[in-house]
Scaffold this motif. Structure first.
Motif, PDB file in Angstrom:
ATOM      1  N   VAL A 225       0.840  -1.195   0.000  1.00 30.43           N
ATOM      2  CA  VAL A 225       0.000   0.000   0.000  1.00 30.43           C
ATOM      3  C   VAL A 225       0.880   1.251   0.000  1.00 30.43           C
ATOM      4  O   VAL A 225       2.100   1.175   0.138  1.00 30.43           O
ATOM      5  N   SER A 226       0.261   2.401  -0.147  1.00 35.43           N
ATOM      6  CA  SER A 226       0.999   3.657  -0.205  1.00 35.43           C
ATOM      7  C   SER A 226       1.673   3.971   1.128  1.00 35.43           C
ATOM      8  O   SER A 226       1.242   3.505   2.187  1.00 35.43           O
ATOM      9  N   ASN A 227       2.719   4.780   1.042  1.00 33.88           N
ATOM     10  CA  ASN A 227       3.464   5.139   2.256  1.00 33.88           C
ATOM     11  C   ASN A 227       2.603   5.869   3.275  1.00 33.88           C
ATOM     12  O   ASN A 227       2.868   5.818   4.475  1.00 33.88           O
ATOM     13  N   SER A 228       1.578   6.573   2.806  1.00 36.31           N
ATOM     14  CA  SER A 228       0.728   7.353   3.704  1.00 36.31           C
ATOM     15  C   SER A 228      -0.459   6.555   4.244  1.00 36.31           C
ATOM     16  O   SER A 228      -1.348   7.119   4.878  1.00 36.31           O
ATOM     17  N   VAL A 229      -0.478   5.267   3.971  1.00 33.90           N
ATOM     18  CA  VAL A 229      -1.545   4.402   4.485  1.00 33.90           C
ATOM     19  C   VAL A 229      -0.987   3.531   5.601  1.00 33.90           C
ATOM     20  O   VAL A 229       0.018   2.844   5.422  1.00 33.90           O
ATOM     21  N   GLU A 230      -1.631   3.569   6.735  1.00 34.56           N
ATOM     22  CA  GLU A 230      -1.214   2.765   7.886  1.00 34.56           C
ATOM     23  C   GLU A 230      -2.123   1.545   8.010  1.00 34.56           C
ATOM     24  O   GLU A 230      -3.348   1.665   7.958  1.00 34.56           O
ATOM     25  N   ILE A 231      -1.511   0.381   8.160  1.00 32.08           N
ATOM     26  CA  ILE A 231      -2.279  -0.842   8.404  1.00 32.08           C
ATOM     27  C   ILE A 231      -2.102  -1.238   9.862  1.00 32.08           C
ATOM     28  O   ILE A 231      -0.978  -1.434  10.327  1.00 32.08           O
ATOM     29  N   SER A 232      -3.204  -1.345  10.588  1.00 32.65           N
ATOM     30  CA  SER A 232      -3.151  -1.789  11.982  1.00 32.65           C
ATOM     31  C   SER A 232      -3.987  -3.059  12.122  1.00 32.65           C
ATOM     32  O   SER A 232      -4.887  -3.319  11.315  1.00 32.65           O
ATOM     33  N   ILE A 233      -3.675  -3.854  13.142  1.00 35.84           N
ATOM     34  CA  ILE A 233      -4.395  -5.110  13.360  1.00 35.84           C
ATOM     35  C   ILE A 233      -4.983  -5.157  14.763  1.00 35.84           C
ATOM     36  O   ILE A 233      -4.436  -4.592  15.701  1.00 35.84           O
ATOM     37  N   ASP A 234      -6.110  -5.814  14.879  1.00 38.24           N
ATOM     38  CA  ASP A 234      -6.786  -6.029  16.157  1.00 38.24           C
ATOM     39  C   ASP A 234      -7.283  -7.470  16.145  1.00 38.24           C
ATOM     40  O   ASP A 234      -8.387  -7.755  15.671  1.00 38.24           O
TER      41      ASP A 234
END
Length: 503
Positions: A225-234
């Motif tokens: 994904v793009s550098n400005s997109v953050e992927i977080s997990i729960d």
């Protein structure tokens, strides 16, 4: 000054459109509506609407995507949604005619003419059948490309790993090799996305934990994904395992995360969650022994999906992306994957508030999860040392590579560049194990080679190697239990699989 020819043609064109008995809409070069004939006003229930205030996207929500595809594919018609009274959507056959002129165009001149015709269920089914045939042809073509690409990647991977072994003490070389192997892994993912176009049923489904797959591939998803997109997990802990083909599931994650990335225009947040759900709370009918589901959600903070097209997003080739940025296959493949694993997918989305896809897999009540990532160790190397191996593959570089690599671990290797040559060798010699490519040109592919050999030597140990099977094992009796290792494979995977078969 406008060419008089332009003004005359404008008047003539609009007169013709008004005389037509089918619903017709004319757009100018800026895609603004300049004319709707009487049939169109009645058909779309627009008699009370001022034509000059209407926007084409209010009548045909995905019109720009359909127009682009019609131009690029040179198709006169597309299937899409249209609205009656600006509110009531219906399935429509939309015919497009584009006019190109070499003189100045006035604002009332028609550049695109659209005919709108409602489709009943039978007509829609017929068009879907035609689309399905196109999809099958594309699947076959993409699978062939994936097979060839995987062979290339396999050669690159193998030589990099041999270099890694021979230069174990040189940290600089080791670092370069690791970087190159990461690049190959990206290539493997892209190749898998091609090969998955031909995916129709479960192949290598086994008990897996969703949390582990997500955690193991989080870094890869973040890189895509793009550098400005953050992927977080729960992730909910201690979830039951599910039965799925993990390699294809990774592609499902990639598809959904890339869609989320595009919906946010490369800036925002993606949240991946896992959770437990019951058949009762999901309001689904399930078998008596299947009341628990493992849920996975992928939520984005993007633009959302308009309600009017939410029923179409899983259709093959449906896309709202412009400028060749989408094929319209990603969500269709995700839905197919879920169906083939006895699961299902739902969507919750609202315009300007983002989207969330929910995937539900039947939970396994009790199962031993196999760890396929076992590292080869000294014990495995000792057990394999001295074994007599036959490698059958039509690609000479792969034969050379595997002979060199397996020789490092003390195996005696013979090679054959076709199924018939492999059969001659296997009939006259006893091999501890046979590694055979599954897809080979000529009269005898890997499946035929294995079938004939097992008729004469039922106890022969075989491992198939392939990046694309084309369902070659479906009608072959006695081959269902032969393991398949997918190209491009890391050599530790091959050694571990050989150890399992020989044990």
């Amino acid at each position: 000054m406008l060419n008089p020819k332009s003004t005359a043609e404008t008047d003539q064109m609009q007169q013709i459109i008004h005389q037509l008995t089918v619903a017709a809409i004319g757009l100018n070069a800026a895609n603004s509506i300049v004319v709707i004939n009487e049939a169109g006003l009645n058909y779309l229930e627009l008699s009370q609407q001022p034509v000059t205030k209407l926007k084409i996207e209010d009548l045909i929500p995905d019109v720009y995507s359909l127009m682009r595809r019609s131009r690029e594919d040179q198709q006169n018609y597309m299937v899409g949604l249209a609205k009656r009274g600006l509110a009531d959507p219906f399935n429509a056959k939309l015919s497009f005619s584009f006019f190109k002129r070499d003189y100045p165009i006035n604002e009332q001149q028609v550049s695109t003419l659209i005919f709108v015709e409602a489709l009943n269920e039978a007509q829609l089914d017929e068009l879907n059948d035609q689309q399905s045939m196109q999809f099958d042809m594309l699947s076959c073509y993409a699978g062939g490309i994936a097979h060839d690409l995987n062979n290339i990647l396999n050669v690159i991977t193998g030589h990099l790993e041999i270099l890694q072994l021979s230069a174990a003490q040189d940290l600089n070389i080791k670092k370069c090799v690791c970087s190159a192997l990461k690049g190959v892994e990206r290539g493997r993912v892209l190749s898998a996305r091609l090969g998955h176009l031909a995916y129709h049923e479960q192949k290598n489904a086994s008990p897996c934990y969703l949390n582990k797959i997500i955690q193991d591939n989080l870094e890869l998803l973040q890189e895509l994904v793009s550098n400005s997109v953050e992927i977080s997990i729960d992730l909910t802990e201690h979830l039951l395992p599910v039965e799925l083909d993990s390699s294809y599931f990774i592609d499902v994650l990639i598809n959904l995360c890339m869609n989320a990335n595009n919906a946010m225009a490369g800036q925002g947040r993606i949240v991946i969650k896992t959770f437990l759900a019951s058949a009762q709370e999901l309001n689904v009918t399930a078998a008596e022994n299947q009341q628990i589901f493992i849920g996975l959600s992928i939520e984005d903070s993007g633009c959302g999906i308009p309600k009017v097209i939410q029923d179409k997003i899983f259709s093959p080739f449906f896309t709202t992306k412009m400028n060749n940025k989408g094929t319209g296959l990603g969500l269709s493949l995700v839905q197919s994957y879920m169906h083939n694993h006895n699961g299902f997918i739902t969507l919750k989305s609202k315009e300007n508030e983002g989207s969330c896809f929910y995937l539900y897999f039947p939970a396994l009540q009790s199962s031993k999860v196999v760890n396929n990532e076992k590292e080869p160790n000294m014990e495995i190397e000792q057990k394999l040392n001295g074994k007599h191996i036959l490698v059958v593959d039509d690609e000479a570089p792969i034969l050379h590579l595997l002979k060199e690599f397996l020789g490092i671990y003390g195996l005696n290797v013979k090679t054959a560049n076709s199924g018939s040559e492999g059969l001659d060798l296997a009939q006259n010699e006893d091999f501890d194990l046979i590694l055979s490519d599954l897809v080979m040109p000529g009269e005898m592919d890997g499946a035929e080679f294995a079938s004939l050999l097992l008729q004469q030597k039922p106890d022969a140990s075989i491992i198939f190697m392939s990046g694309y099977t084309d369902n070659k094992l479906i009608d072959k009796e006695g081959l269902a239990n032969i393991p398949i290792i997918s190209k491009p494979f890391r050599k530790k995977e091959l050694l571990s699989q050989m150890d399992v078969v020989l044990t």
